[in-house]
Design a protein around this motif. Structure first.
Motif, mmCIF file in Angstrom:
data_model
loop_
_atom_site.group_PDB
_atom_site.id
_atom_site.type_symbol
_atom_site.label_atom_id
_atom_site.label_comp_id
_atom_site.label_asym_id
_atom_site.label_seq_id
_atom_site.Cartn_x
_atom_site.Cartn_y
_atom_site.Cartn_z
ATOM 1 N N ASN A 24 34.763 43.709 46.093
ATOM 2 C CA ASN A 24 33.979 44.751 45.444
ATOM 3 C C ASN A 24 34.925 45.623 44.629
ATOM 4 O OD1 ASN A 24 31.959 46.488 44.666
ATOM 5 N ND2 ASN A 24 31.615 47.376 46.687
ATOM 6 N N TYR A 25 34.574 45.837 43.351
ATOM 7 C CA TYR A 25 35.415 46.610 42.450
ATOM 8 C C TYR A 25 34.590 47.684 41.742
ATOM 9 C CZ TYR A 25 39.063 43.000 42.738
ATOM 10 O OH TYR A 25 40.025 42.131 43.178
ATOM 11 N N GLU A 26 35.203 48.827 41.547
ATOM 12 C CA GLU A 26 34.667 49.815 40.616
ATOM 13 C C GLU A 26 35.184 49.456 39.231
ATOM 14 O OE1 GLU A 26 34.546 54.663 39.842
ATOM 15 O OE2 GLU A 26 35.962 53.811 41.284
ATOM 16 N N ARG A 27 34.280 49.378 38.251
ATOM 17 C CA ARG A 27 34.674 49.043 36.891
ATOM 18 C C ARG A 27 34.136 50.086 35.912
ATOM 19 N NH1 ARG A 27 37.272 44.455 36.099
ATOM 20 N NH2 ARG A 27 37.232 42.841 37.729
ATOM 21 N N GLU A 28 34.872 50.242 34.809
ATOM 22 C CA GLU A 28 34.503 51.215 33.793
ATOM 23 C C GLU A 28 33.304 50.703 33.000
ATOM 24 O OE1 GLU A 28 38.067 51.551 31.532
ATOM 25 O OE2 GLU A 28 38.961 53.058 32.832
ATOM 26 N N HIS A 29 32.148 51.314 33.211
ATOM 27 C CA HIS A 29 30.946 51.000 32.450
ATOM 28 C C HIS A 29 29.984 52.169 32.631
ATOM 29 C CE1 HIS A 29 27.110 48.968 31.358
ATOM 30 N NE2 HIS A 29 27.907 48.292 30.543
ATOM 31 N N PRO A 30 29.277 52.562 31.575
ATOM 32 C CA PRO A 30 28.405 53.735 31.696
ATOM 33 C C PRO A 30 27.256 53.557 32.681
ATOM 34 C CG PRO A 30 28.100 52.622 29.579
ATOM 35 C CD PRO A 30 29.317 52.034 30.212
ATOM 36 N N TRP A 37 30.202 42.728 22.350
ATOM 37 C CA TRP A 37 31.181 42.527 23.416
ATOM 38 C C TRP A 37 31.572 43.853 24.048
ATOM 39 C CZ3 TRP A 37 36.655 43.723 23.233
ATOM 40 C CH2 TRP A 37 37.061 44.366 22.061
ATOM 41 N N ASP A 38 32.218 43.764 25.183
ATOM 42 C CA ASP A 38 32.702 44.948 25.882
ATOM 43 C C ASP A 38 33.829 44.508 26.811
ATOM 44 O OD1 ASP A 38 32.964 47.540 26.743
ATOM 45 O OD2 ASP A 38 30.973 47.677 27.680
ATOM 46 N N THR A 39 34.593 45.478 27.292
ATOM 47 C CA THR A 39 35.627 45.222 28.292
ATOM 48 C C THR A 39 35.445 46.203 29.430
ATOM 49 O OG1 THR A 39 37.221 44.485 26.631
ATOM 50 C CG2 THR A 39 38.096 45.111 28.774
ATOM 51 N N LEU A 40 35.405 45.666 30.645
ATOM 52 C CA LEU A 40 35.272 46.501 31.834
ATOM 53 C C LEU A 40 36.577 46.424 32.614
ATOM 54 C CD1 LEU A 40 32.308 45.641 30.996
ATOM 55 C CD2 LEU A 40 31.694 46.088 33.376
ATOM 56 N N PHE A 41 37.354 47.503 32.570
ATOM 57 C CA PHE A 41 38.595 47.563 33.350
ATOM 58 C C PHE A 41 38.260 47.985 34.778
ATOM 59 C CE2 PHE A 41 40.358 48.106 29.072
ATOM 60 C CZ PHE A 41 41.402 47.202 29.108
ATOM 61 N N SER A 42 38.936 47.383 35.746
ATOM 62 C CA SER A 42 38.735 47.804 37.133
ATOM 63 C C SER A 42 39.532 49.082 37.366
ATOM 64 C CB SER A 42 39.174 46.715 38.110
ATOM 65 O OG SER A 42 40.552 46.475 38.008
ATOM 66 N N THR A 43 38.912 50.024 38.051
ATOM 67 C CA THR A 43 39.567 51.301 38.339
ATOM 68 C C THR A 43 39.871 51.473 39.820
ATOM 69 O OG1 THR A 43 37.390 52.352 38.460
ATOM 70 C CG2 THR A 43 38.554 52.479 36.353
ATOM 71 N N ARG A 44 39.186 50.674 40.671
ATOM 72 C CA ARG A 44 39.415 50.807 42.099
ATOM 73 C C ARG A 44 38.977 49.528 42.809
ATOM 74 N NH1 ARG A 44 36.640 55.358 45.731
ATOM 75 N NH2 ARG A 44 35.417 55.567 43.817
ATOM 76 N N ILE A 45 39.809 49.062 43.750
ATOM 77 C CA ILE A 45 39.386 47.980 44.638
ATOM 78 C C ILE A 45 38.661 48.618 45.811
ATOM 79 C CG2 ILE A 45 40.137 46.089 46.120
ATOM 80 C CD1 ILE A 45 42.649 45.842 44.393
ATOM 81 N N LEU A 46 37.388 48.282 45.962
ATOM 82 C CA LEU A 46 36.571 48.867 47.022
ATOM 83 C C LEU A 46 36.563 48.007 48.281
ATOM 84 C CD1 LEU A 46 33.582 49.881 44.731
ATOM 85 C CD2 LEU A 46 35.452 51.346 45.506
ATOM 86 N N LYS A 47 36.698 46.701 48.099
ATOM 87 C CA LYS A 47 36.770 45.776 49.232
ATOM 88 C C LYS A 47 37.378 44.482 48.736
ATOM 89 C CE LYS A 47 33.989 43.490 52.836
ATOM 90 N NZ LYS A 47 32.617 43.260 53.387
ATOM 91 N N LYS A 48 38.237 43.896 49.538
ATOM 92 C CA LYS A 48 38.803 42.595 49.177
ATOM 93 C C LYS A 48 39.139 41.855 50.457
ATOM 94 C CE LYS A 48 41.820 40.358 45.853
ATOM 95 N NZ LYS A 48 42.768 40.545 44.740
ATOM 96 N N THR A 49 38.252 40.967 50.843
ATOM 97 C CA THR A 49 38.480 40.126 52.010
ATOM 98 C C THR A 49 38.379 38.674 51.573
ATOM 99 O OG1 THR A 49 36.133 40.109 52.588
ATOM 100 C CG2 THR A 49 37.495 41.827 53.576
ATOM 101 N N GLY A 50 38.909 37.788 52.378
ATOM 102 C CA GLY A 50 38.861 36.379 52.041
ATOM 103 C C GLY A 50 37.442 35.834 52.091
ATOM 104 N N ILE A 51 37.166 34.861 51.203
ATOM 105 C CA ILE A 51 35.900 34.139 51.283
ATOM 106 C C ILE A 51 35.835 33.473 52.658
ATOM 107 C CG2 ILE A 51 34.582 32.221 50.319
ATOM 108 C CD1 ILE A 51 34.688 34.525 48.408
#
Length: 356
Positions: free
Chosen positions: A105-111, A327-341
């Motif tokens: 789960n990532y927070e990404r820059e988008h309005p 087109w657009d670019t969404l940069f990630s600003t925060r890792i909210l969760k990262k677990t293995g599949i």
């Protein structure tokens, strides 16, 4: 590229050479060291083993081993976007992350669509159930964006130093194997997937150690991994760098509104760019999300990322006139969760189907 960790010439050579194509033989460090010597890097098998072990222990590697293709093992995964109101963002993130099916789960820059997560399940019917639960708990709509076409998955993070093209490939070594013709896996293969999903032991005989843990023969482990590679159940075997440790902290998800009839042309062209690590076709959502081609890029700075994104734009523009709204670019600003599949669960479902 310079890195954020101190790396010797040998370490750079190893990181460049073996992000894929590591030998699948009983004592793999011997032919791997020979391949480096052929490229002018003087190293013994023992020195190569010690180098990989040190990189792993220092966190420069995410792991050493086989990168399993979860989709080919069983189950499914999908990318989901949603809006989390700023005043409730952490509350919404907590509710989403509480679902064990949410792997990343990532927070990404988008309005609007500022939260992006991956749902991984053994049974595809579980996806709408999970999304319905999240919508009920958060009061926010989710937008499912499953993969329609995969153009490229294969992150390589290359460094200045020996073997800058990262083109050492020892995957041809070892026994000759033939594809099984099965999409399902056997119980023995399921146990192998569960054993290797976190990486291989960094020892002189990693495949033999896996065999010992499973009470199998080394020959069976080697032959099965070779066959998995051939069948696409394993994407590659080698060192998997921790790209954050190498300074690749900026990742931009570029998204494109490509005319449907041109997706088959644009996707492969973008995927061929050396710095694009993932490229897919995904569905649009009318009135909310107009984009259907996704390409992930990584860079060591925002400036470098933007340079690479511009190269993607130039590539797309070779096929049609790309406007600002296309087109657009969404940069990630925060890792909210990262677990293995949860590969074991997905393999379990596919194994049970084989038994039935």
């Amino acid at each position: 590229m310079e890195t954020d960790v101190e790396l010797s010439t040998l370490e750079r050579a190893v990181l460049n050479a073996f992000q894929g194509g590591f030998p699948v033989v009983e004592r793999p460090f011997e032919p791997a060291a020979a391949a480096l010597r052929e490229r002018g890097v003087e190293v013994t098998a023992a020195e190569l083993l010690a180098t990989v072990r040190d990189l792993d222990e220092r966190g420069v590697l995410s792991r050493f081993g086989a990168l399993v293709n979860a989709e080919a093992i069983g189950g499914t995964a999908t990318l989901v976007a949603m809006h989390a109101p700023p005043e409730r963002f952490d509350e919404v993130a907590e509710a989403v992350n509480a679902h064990r099916e949410v792997a990343h789960n990532y927070e990404r820059e988008h309005p609007h669509l500022n939260m992006w997560f991956v749902v991984s399940v053994a049974d595809a019917d579980r996806v709408p159930e999970v999304l319905a639960e999240i919508e009920s708990e958060t009061g926010e709509e989710t937008y499912d964006m499953p993969k329609r076409r995969e153009f490229h998955v294969g992150a390589k993070f290359l460094l200045d130093g020996p073997i800058p093209d990262g083109d050492v490939d020892c995957s041809g070594l070892g026994p000759d194997v033939a594809p099984s013709g099965r999409s399902s896996i056997t119980p023995r293969e399921r146990d192998l997937v569960a054993e290797i999903q976190g990486g291989l032991p960094v020892t002189e005989t990693p495949y033999a150690d896996v065999a010992d843990a499973l009470d199998e023969s080394t020959a069976w482990v080697v032959e099965t991994l070779k066959r998995f590679d051939l069948e696409g159940k394993v994407r590659r075997v080698g060192v998997v760098p921790n790209h954050y440790a190498l300074g690749y902290t900026e990742n931009g998800m570029t998204v494109w509104d490509v005319p449907d009839e041109l997706v088959g042309e644009v996707g492969p062209a973008v995927a061929a760019l050396p710095f694009v690590t993932h490229c897919y076709e995904r569905p649009r959502h009318e009135g909310v999300w107009p984009y259907n081609v996704f390409a992930m890029t990584h860079g060591r700075s925002e400036a470098e990322s933007r340079e690479r994104i511009e190269q993607v734009r130039e590539t797309v523009a070779e096929s049609f006139d790309v406007g600002d709204d296309d087109w657009d670019t969404l940069f990630s600003t925060r890792i909210l969760k990262k677990t293995g599949i949860r590969l074991a669960e997905r393999a379990d479902a596919n194994t049970r189907a084989a038994g039935e």
